[in-house]
Write a protein that holds these residues in place. Structure first.
Motif, PDB file in Angstrom:
ATOM      1  N   LEU A 194     -28.852 -15.422 -15.753  1.00 41.17           N
ATOM      2  CA  LEU A 194     -29.057 -14.277 -14.868  1.00 41.17           C
ATOM      3  C   LEU A 194     -29.836 -14.635 -13.601  1.00 41.17           C
ATOM      4  CD1 LEU A 194     -29.904 -11.534 -17.533  1.00 41.17           C
ATOM      5  CD2 LEU A 194     -27.716 -11.955 -16.371  1.00 41.17           C
ATOM      6  N   GLY A 195     -30.326 -15.876 -13.514  1.00 40.64           N
ATOM      7  CA  GLY A 195     -31.082 -16.306 -12.341  1.00 40.64           C
ATOM      8  C   GLY A 195     -32.488 -15.737 -12.275  1.00 40.64           C
ATOM      9  N   ILE A 196     -33.057 -15.398 -13.421  1.00 39.34           N
ATOM     10  CA  ILE A 196     -34.394 -14.810 -13.488  1.00 39.34           C
ATOM     11  C   ILE A 196     -35.428 -15.928 -13.551  1.00 39.34           C
ATOM     12  CG2 ILE A 196     -35.950 -13.391 -14.902  1.00 39.34           C
ATOM     13  CD1 ILE A 196     -33.413 -11.936 -15.921  1.00 39.34           C
ATOM     14  N   ASN A 229     -32.207 -26.097 -11.639  1.00 37.81           N
ATOM     15  CA  ASN A 229     -32.084 -24.668 -11.896  1.00 37.81           C
ATOM     16  C   ASN A 229     -33.455 -24.050 -12.185  1.00 37.81           C
ATOM     17  OD1 ASN A 229     -31.866 -22.406 -14.067  1.00 37.81           O
ATOM     18  ND2 ASN A 229     -29.891 -22.380 -13.038  1.00 37.81           N
ATOM     19  N   LEU A 230     -34.236 -24.684 -13.046  1.00 41.63           N
ATOM     20  CA  LEU A 230     -35.562 -24.191 -13.417  1.00 41.63           C
ATOM     21  C   LEU A 230     -36.467 -24.096 -12.194  1.00 41.63           C
ATOM     22  CD1 LEU A 230     -37.601 -23.535 -15.790  1.00 41.63           C
ATOM     23  CD2 LEU A 230     -38.199 -25.968 -15.681  1.00 41.63           C
ATOM     24  N   PHE A 231     -36.526 -25.171 -11.409  1.00 45.35           N
ATOM     25  CA  PHE A 231     -37.422 -25.210 -10.256  1.00 45.35           C
ATOM     26  C   PHE A 231     -36.952 -24.254  -9.150  1.00 45.35           C
ATOM     27  CE2 PHE A 231     -39.283 -28.582 -12.486  1.00 45.35           C
ATOM     28  CZ  PHE A 231     -40.481 -28.954 -11.876  1.00 45.35           C
ATOM     29  N   LYS A 287     -38.420 -19.428  -6.243  1.00 52.74           N
ATOM     30  CA  LYS A 287     -37.997 -18.183  -5.593  1.00 52.74           C
ATOM     31  C   LYS A 287     -38.685 -16.950  -6.174  1.00 52.74           C
ATOM     32  CE  LYS A 287     -33.438 -19.879  -4.313  1.00 52.74           C
ATOM     33  NZ  LYS A 287     -32.003 -19.826  -4.618  1.00 52.74           N
ATOM     34  N   GLY A 288     -38.993 -16.977  -7.476  1.00 53.72           N
ATOM     35  CA  GLY A 288     -39.487 -15.746  -8.089  1.00 53.72           C
ATOM     36  C   GLY A 288     -40.652 -15.908  -9.042  1.00 53.72           C
ATOM     37  N   GLY A 289     -41.299 -17.064  -9.027  1.00 56.84           N
ATOM     38  CA  GLY A 289     -42.433 -17.282  -9.933  1.00 56.84           C
ATOM     39  C   GLY A 289     -43.603 -16.379  -9.608  1.00 56.84           C
ATOM     40  N   ALA A 336     -43.396 -25.962  -7.046  1.00 54.76           N
ATOM     41  CA  ALA A 336     -41.996 -26.018  -7.490  1.00 54.76           C
ATOM     42  C   ALA A 336     -41.073 -26.166  -6.288  1.00 54.76           C
ATOM     43  CB  ALA A 336     -41.640 -24.765  -8.294  1.00 54.76           C
ATOM     44  N   GLY A 337     -41.350 -25.442  -5.224  1.00 56.17           N
ATOM     45  CA  GLY A 337     -40.537 -25.536  -4.019  1.00 56.17           C
ATOM     46  C   GLY A 337     -40.624 -26.900  -3.356  1.00 56.17           C
ATOM     47  N   LYS A 338     -41.818 -27.485  -3.371  1.00 56.16           N
ATOM     48  CA  LYS A 338     -42.000 -28.819  -2.776  1.00 56.16           C
ATOM     49  C   LYS A 338     -41.383 -29.915  -3.637  1.00 56.16           C
ATOM     50  CE  LYS A 338     -46.219 -27.906  -0.164  1.00 56.16           C
ATOM     51  NZ  LYS A 338     -47.650 -28.212  -0.039  1.00 56.16           N
ATOM     52  N   THR A 339     -41.326 -29.704  -4.931  1.00 56.45           N
ATOM     53  CA  THR A 339     -40.773 -30.694  -5.870  1.00 56.45           C
ATOM     54  C   THR A 339     -39.249 -30.630  -5.923  1.00 56.45           C
ATOM     55  OG1 THR A 339     -42.806 -30.499  -7.170  1.00 56.45           O
ATOM     56  CG2 THR A 339     -40.937 -31.536  -8.261  1.00 56.45           C
ATOM     57  N   LEU A 340     -38.701 -29.483  -5.649  1.00 58.61           N
ATOM     58  CA  LEU A 340     -37.263 -29.248  -5.771  1.00 58.61           C
ATOM     59  C   LEU A 340     -36.389 -30.259  -5.018  1.00 58.61           C
ATOM     60  CD1 LEU A 340     -35.023 -27.512  -6.964  1.00 58.61           C
ATOM     61  CD2 LEU A 340     -35.375 -25.904  -5.067  1.00 58.61           C
TER      62      LEU A 340
END
Length: 185
Positions: free
Chosen positions: A33-35, A138-140, A145-147, A156-160
């Motif tokens: 679901l992209g949650i 997918n996890l990151f 986006k929504g953590g 997470a955004g910098k590691t992605l």
């Protein structure tokens, strides 16, 4: 059986947010679901991902061909770094628990890899790396986006981008194993 699964999935969606995220992450509902996962779920899954990457890479150094060993060295270097960063964040303001060992699904993959030899090893390793990095990306992406923790969300955004690069590398390694690319090195 299908009706029971539909009812279960519906119940999960309407459960309390913490329960839905925790159970949803374990069952893959959140991913589908992209949650974004709950913070503890993200920390747990990110740590398990790093444990699997470094553990499987160590096996690759002992059993893989030259291309696999080169990839494995990069995985050990990069995932050791992200493990240290995650540990710093988790033990700092987050106070989140870090797993010290793999979950059963990742341990099973590592066990299969440990039993493989030669080209079978290299093929299995490459395939597992594609799957593992798809899951990590997918996890990151979802958490960035929504953590619900700003510092962890930023990390997470910098590691992605590094994980996305790893996925590309793993796909090239897997393609070369399956013979779908020309000009193997």
């Amino acid at each position: 059986m299908k009706k029971h699964l539909t009812v279960l999935a519906t119940c999960l969606l309407f459960a309390t947010p913490a329960l839905a995220q925790s159970v949803g992450e374990k069952t893959g509902v959140n991913s589908t679901l992209g949650i974004a996962p709950a913070t503890q779920d993200f920390v747990t899954q990110a740590a398990i991902s790093d444990l699997f990457e470094t553990g499987s890479a160590k096996l690759a150094l002992a059993n893989g061909n030259d291309a696999v060993k080169k990839f494995a060295n990069q995985m050990i270097e990069d995932h050791s770094k992200t493990s240290a960063e995650l540990k710093r964040l988790a033990t700092g303001t987050l106070k989140a628990e870090l797993p010290s060992q793999l979950d059963s699904a990742h341990q099973s993959k590592l066990d299969k890899l440990n039993q493989a030899r030669g080209e079978e090893f290299s093929t299995l390793y490459a395939s597992q790396q594609v799957d593992a990095h798809k899951d990590a990306v997918n996890l990151f992406e979802r958490y960035s986006k929504g953590g619900d923790n700003a510092e962890l969300k930023n990390w997470a955004g910098k590691t992605l981008p590094t994980l996305q690069h790893h996925l590309e590398m793993a796909q090239k390694l897997d393609d070369s194993r399956s013979g779908t690319t020309v000009g193997k090195k």
